[in-house]
Design a protein around this motif. Sequence first.
Motif, PDB file in Angstrom:
ATOM      1  N   ASN A  26       0.843  -1.188   0.000  1.00 42.47           N
ATOM      2  CA  ASN A  26       0.000   0.000   0.000  1.00 42.47           C
ATOM      3  C   ASN A  26       0.885   1.246   0.000  1.00 42.47           C
ATOM      4  O   ASN A  26       1.343   1.668  -1.046  1.00 42.47           O
ATOM      5  CB  ASN A  26      -0.988  -0.030   1.171  1.00 42.47           C
ATOM      6  CG  ASN A  26      -2.238   0.745   0.808  1.00 42.47           C
ATOM      7  OD1 ASN A  26      -2.165   1.802   0.194  1.00 42.47           O
ATOM      8  ND2 ASN A  26      -3.389   0.218   1.156  1.00 42.47           N
ATOM      9  N   ALA A  68      -8.722   0.507   4.065  1.00 42.10           N
ATOM     10  CA  ALA A  68      -7.344   0.046   4.263  1.00 42.10           C
ATOM     11  C   ALA A  68      -6.318   1.012   3.679  1.00 42.10           C
ATOM     12  O   ALA A  68      -5.129   0.891   3.962  1.00 42.10           O
ATOM     13  CB  ALA A  68      -7.167  -1.347   3.663  1.00 42.10           C
ATOM     14  N   TYR A  72      -1.971   8.011   7.973  1.00 41.89           N
ATOM     15  CA  TYR A  72      -1.830   8.756   9.237  1.00 41.89           C
ATOM     16  C   TYR A  72      -2.243  10.220   9.045  1.00 41.89           C
ATOM     17  O   TYR A  72      -2.879  10.813   9.906  1.00 41.89           O
ATOM     18  CB  TYR A  72      -0.389   8.702   9.738  1.00 41.89           C
ATOM     19  CG  TYR A  72       0.068   7.302  10.040  1.00 41.89           C
ATOM     20  CD1 TYR A  72      -0.391   6.642  11.169  1.00 41.89           C
ATOM     21  CD2 TYR A  72       0.930   6.624   9.189  1.00 41.89           C
ATOM     22  CE1 TYR A  72       0.011   5.343  11.450  1.00 41.89           C
ATOM     23  CE2 TYR A  72       1.333   5.336   9.451  1.00 41.89           C
ATOM     24  CZ  TYR A  72       0.873   4.699  10.578  1.00 41.89           C
ATOM     25  OH  TYR A  72       1.248   3.418  10.851  1.00 41.89           O
ATOM     26  N   THR A 110       1.915  -5.354   9.233  1.00 42.99           N
ATOM     27  CA  THR A 110       3.316  -5.541   9.633  1.00 42.99           C
ATOM     28  C   THR A 110       3.398  -6.132  11.034  1.00 42.99           C
ATOM     29  O   THR A 110       4.280  -6.938  11.338  1.00 42.99           O
ATOM     30  CB  THR A 110       4.083  -4.199   9.565  1.00 42.99           C
ATOM     31  OG1 THR A 110       4.164  -3.801   8.194  1.00 42.99           O
ATOM     32  CG2 THR A 110       5.487  -4.320  10.134  1.00 42.99           C
ATOM     33  N   ALA A 114       5.954  -2.614  18.083  1.00 50.84           N
ATOM     34  CA  ALA A 114       6.140  -1.177  18.310  1.00 50.84           C
ATOM     35  C   ALA A 114       5.257  -0.303  17.422  1.00 50.84           C
ATOM     36  O   ALA A 114       5.366   0.913  17.471  1.00 50.84           O
ATOM     37  CB  ALA A 114       7.606  -0.804  18.072  1.00 50.84           C
ATOM     38  N   GLY A 115       4.368  -0.891  16.613  1.00 53.59           N
ATOM     39  CA  GLY A 115       3.528  -0.089  15.711  1.00 53.59           C
ATOM     40  C   GLY A 115       2.704   0.923  16.498  1.00 53.59           C
ATOM     41  O   GLY A 115       2.030   0.562  17.465  1.00 53.59           O
TER      42      GLY A 115
END
Length: 293
Positions: A26, A68, A72, A110, A114-115
Amino acid sequence: MDYLRPRTWQDAVALKTENPAAVPINGGTDLMVEIKFAGRRPACLLDLSHLQVLKGWRKSNGTVELGAGVTYTDVLEHLGGDLPALAIASRTVGSPQIRNRGTIAGNLATASPAGDAHPPLLATGATIRVESMRGVRDVPVGRFFTGPKQNVLEPDELIRAVLVPAARGPQQFSKVGTRNAMVIAVVSFALAFDKPSRHVGTGIGSAAPTPIEAADAAAYLEQELDRGGYWEEHRDLPAGTVDGFAERVAAAARPIDDVRGPAGYRVHALRVMARRTLRWAWSALETDGTHAH
Ligand SMILES: Cc1cc2nc3c(=O)[nH]c(=O)nc-3n(C[C@H](O)[C@H](O)[C@H](O)COP(=O)(O)OP(=O)(O)OC[C@H]3O[C@@H](n4cnc5c(N)ncnc54)[C@H](O)[C@@H]3O)c2cc1C
């Protein structure tokens, strides 16, 4: 390397069934780094980045459905009112370039511990809508992550959308890194109050093999707020309650020592962040002039 560019979402889903090894792309902000610097060589890429249908969001019945392809930047520019914790977290991600390309769905797929999107999605009880030729299934975010960089997606499945309940109370997010920008979280924490249901939601990042909730801490806080009549009569929280919450958040962590920080530091930082986010969120509840029904 083969490159597939579906014309529609239905084509994308069909192509993923025909080519289960095809790797979706993406924003490419995780995948291109893996290809360029980590030697990953997918036999086939399935490009979703141009599908307009994935780029929108809509609100119905108190839930915001993020396609999807929502980035951000979309969240922090347009959805701060309904999704405050996710918007605060989005503002801390990478740089403007990364925020313009990187998607919430890509962050989920992913599945890095830590995302930055994960703690807010846990705290607000989000659901991941997943689709394949076999049908659609909704996975609660708490069941989506199965290990470091692993998730429940089957080889024929794609993330279609992320469903996030719109805020009905103050929310906060806090992240500690080695500097203020362009940094992976050493540890992160999100907190969400849902006033009508008197529910407290939590999410911890980068302090366990997967993002996790601090369920005991949330239950403790709910109990203390109920017991002390704090929802009916809003006043400062006693230091003991704030500390009790922070201790339980820290106790939920199962961090490791790694290049970004030692486990002990992570637990300490989490305790501090839990205390701060609770005070920030609680004072917002106080000043907005509304009380639970
Ligand atoms: C310089 C830099 C700074 C960064 N800073 C941060 C940061 O501060 N915080 C943070 O959390 N992350 C950060 N990242 C990581 C990255 O930007 C995010 O994880 C981003 O959300 C990934 O989204 P994407 O759309 O770019 O994903 P992509 O790279 O396109 O894909 C990522 C993964 O998701 C899969 N995927 C993508 N879309 C779908 C779908 N619809 N269905 C199924 N699987 C899918 C891909 O196959 C791939 O495995 C940074 C990256 C860089 C390069």
